[in-house]
Design a protein around this motif. Structure first.
Motif, short mmCIF file in Angstrom:
data_model
loop_
_atom_site.label_atom_id
_atom_site.label_comp_id
_atom_site.label_asym_id
_atom_site.label_seq_id
_atom_site.Cartn_x
_atom_site.Cartn_y
_atom_site.Cartn_z
N CYS A 78 39.20 -40.70 44.51
CA CYS A 78 40.08 -39.55 44.32
C CYS A 78 40.69 -39.18 45.67
O CYS A 78 39.98 -39.02 46.66
CB CYS A 78 39.28 -38.37 43.76
SG CYS A 78 40.29 -36.88 43.54
N CYS B 245 38.84 -33.31 47.70
CA CYS B 245 37.90 -34.41 47.97
C CYS B 245 37.98 -34.84 49.43
O CYS B 245 36.98 -35.17 50.04
CB CYS B 245 38.15 -35.60 47.04
SG CYS B 245 37.41 -35.41 45.40
N THR C 18 34.55 -34.58 51.62
CA THR C 18 33.92 -35.76 52.19
C THR C 18 34.16 -35.91 53.68
O THR C 18 33.42 -36.64 54.35
CB THR C 18 34.44 -37.04 51.51
OG1 THR C 18 35.84 -37.19 51.79
CG2 THR C 18 34.19 -37.01 50.01
N GLY D 127 37.58 -39.41 48.17
CA GLY D 127 36.22 -39.40 47.67
C GLY D 127 36.03 -40.61 46.77
O GLY D 127 36.95 -40.98 46.04
#
Length: 132
Positions: free
Chosen positions: A27, A32, A36, A41
């Motif tokens: 993603c 995301c 992350t 992600g």
């Protein structure tokens, strides 16, 4: 069917799966990227019936672009996200960040979402399914 174990950085929060992933995806949404600390992600979805969770977790809930709530479960000691679920999206599944498995032989992602936010230098597998 493979048994795999995912964990947080300190090892306090773990998940063991007794099945192959239902789906592996990446993603590129901005949330995301922030979650992350990377440019996307990567996550794998598993049937909840084949997952065992051990350890304590705290939760963070955010509202996604389409209005659904996403509940992230992270280790209260090291802060690493180990699993999450999206409200209204296949309540029988649980998502686990691929990196939590620390397994370079993990299955390749089959789906790429929010590609309109993908960094221009990211190169994906040739046969991946693309969505905006």
């Amino acid at each position: 069917m493979n048994t795999r174990t995912a964990s947080c950085s300190c090892g306090q929060l773990t998940i063991t799966t007794q099945a192959d992933p239902l789906r592996v995806s990446v993603c590129h949404c901005l949330a995301c990227q922030r979650r992350t600390g990377s440019v996307f992600g990567a996550q794998a979805r598993f049937n909840r019936n084949f997952v065992t969770i051990s350890g304590e977790s705290n939760q963070y809930i955010r509202v996604g672009d389409e209005g659904s709530k996403i509940t992230f479960n992270f280790c209260p000691n090291c802060g690493a996200t180990v699993h999450y679920a999206v409200e209204g999206y296949d309540e029988e599944s649980i998502a686990i960040p691929v990196g939590a498995f620390a397994d370079p032989s993990f299955p390749v992602p089959a789906v790429s979402v929010y590609e309109d936010r993908m960094h221009s230098w990211v190169i994906l597998p040739a046969d991946i399914q693309h969505t905006a």
